[in-house]
Write an enzyme that holds these catalytic residues in place. Structure first.
Site: not given
Ligand code: XIL
Length: 387
Positions: A193, A236, A272, A301, A303
């Site tokens: 990020e 990422n 996400h 990641e 969802d």
């Molecule tokens: C999130 C986790 O799922 C949580 O448990 C934590 O509190 C915050 O981070 N992008 C990312 C991940 O790269 O590391 C994040 O994970 C979600 C967004």
């Protein structure tokens, strides 16, 4: 998808037995509760409505070489004792994680605030447990994350370091952490990020970019490569699914890093999604242009969250729409030769990060409470099996 995970038939049946042991307690409780017949059969019976019933799992149906991953939930209990630690404490959860997935990503366990809690102190215990679990169950590991603006320890963020000291702190961290797992972690999210939603460098909130300038991104990749030359190293981010300011800026960044000889191997698209914003347009073509630069692609990641009705239970129409989002993301990956893995950020809604970060949204994973297999799970499984 390519990237072979070699696993013998013997390994597979061993893992399946192990997974059945892992979920035996709850499965048995369900059977007793229903007054149902004998113990669960090792024979595959599909379809199942819960991951706790015998069934062909995601990794079972995935073609050889297709890597289906999940975040290993937890880690934060180290800092907030009221936070659950599913990976550490919940054997049913661990059984499902082992049975369904061929890759794991520590959800928090490798982040700075957990693995590097003091200037001269590393704590590998929670992350070591994830890596050992993965090895026991024939899973790959995606390491996450080395250079990020978030979840950094106070000693770092509030420290009073000179740029030279910060550079040395980052170098030492990367060498120590990547070195600790050399040969055991196949992919690292090196820079996480680093761009904001407009495509600009996060050069205020990211301590490394603020204090050391953009060149530190390339340095981080070089240091990681020195510490483990075999690991694949990734950029990422989220919000890069469609063409637009952010993914265009990543395209430029990746191109200039490659031109400078930086050992960047892959582009990680977090995935996400929120159903509030619609499905991203031109996903496959947008990612293919990164692959055409010579980069691996990974969905890292995934969802799909939704605004929940007042009773907190998604409607059938919402669940179908969610299934469609998952299916389309996975199909984009499967259609890209260079897309090597598809990782879900959460196994079960009960332990998802979404409700605590996005007010009113939830139900973002492929399983509901009690590991009920949602339409999204069936869609992912069908796509994995080539249906
Ligand atoms: C999130 C986790 O799922 C949580 O448990 C934590 O509190 C915050 O981070 N992008 C990312 C991940 O790269 O590391 C994040 O994970 C979600 C967004």
């Amino acid at each position: 998808m390519h990237q072979l995970v070699s696993r013998s038939t013997a390994d597979r049946s061993f893992r399946r037995r192990l997974a059945l042991v892992g979920v035996a307690a709850l499965a048995l409780a369900l059977l007793v509760g229903c007054g149902g017949g004998g113990p669960p059969s090792a024979e595959v019976q599909a379809p199942a409505s819960s991951a706790l019933e015998p069934h062909d799992t995601l990794r079972d149906v995935a073609a050889e070489g297709v890597v289906i991953g999940a975040a290993a939930a937890g880690g934060e209990h180290y800092l907030q004792t009221d936070t659950p630690n599913p990976f550490g404490d919940d054997d049913v959860y661990r059984g499902v994680l082992a049975a369904e997935f061929s890759s794991v990503t520590p959800e928090n366990q490798m982040k700075w605030e957990l693995i590097h809690p003091g200037r001269d102190q590393y704590d590998f215990a929670a992350a070591d447990a994830v890596v050992a679990f993965a090895e026991e169950h024939g899973q790959q590991v995606r390491g996450h994350a080395l250079l990020w603006h978030s979840q950094n320890p106070a000693w770092l963020e509030q420290g009073d370091f000179t740029p030279d000291e910060l550079r040395e702190i980052l170098r030492e961290h990367i060498r120590t952490v990547v070195g600790h797992y050399a040969g055991r972690v196949q992919q690292w999210d090196v820079a996480n990020e680093v761009l904001d939603d407009t495509g600009a460098l996060r050069d205020q909130e990211n301590i490394w970019l603020r204090e050391l300038g953009p060149q530190v991104i390339g340095d981080a990749f070089r240091w990681a490569h020195e510490a483990d030359p075999d690991a694949l190293l990734f950029l990422n981010d989220y919000g890069v699914e469609s063409p637009g300011a952010k993914s265009d800026a990543y395209y430029d960044l990746a191109q200039s890093m490659l031109a400078d000889g930086v050992p960047v191997d892959g582009f990680g698209v977090q995935g996400h999604l929120s159903m509030e914003y619609g499905f991203p347009s031109d996903l496959q073509a947008n990612l293919q242009r990164f692959a055409d630069l010579g980069l691996e692609i990974a969905f890292t990641e995934v969802d799909v969250r939704m605004v929940l009705p007042a009773d907190g239970v998604p409607t059938p129409a919402q669940l179908e729409r969610q299934a469609d989002y998952y299916r389309q993301m996975l199909q984009a990956c499967l259609a890209i030769q260079e897309c090597g893995s598809f990782t879900l950020w959460g196994v079960v809604d009960t332990y998802s990060w979404v409700p605590s970060f996005f007010p009113d949204e939830g139900a973002a994973t492929v399983m509901g409470p009690d590991y009920v297999l949602k339409p999204a799970y069936q869609a992912v499984r069908a796509a994995l099996s080539g249906a």
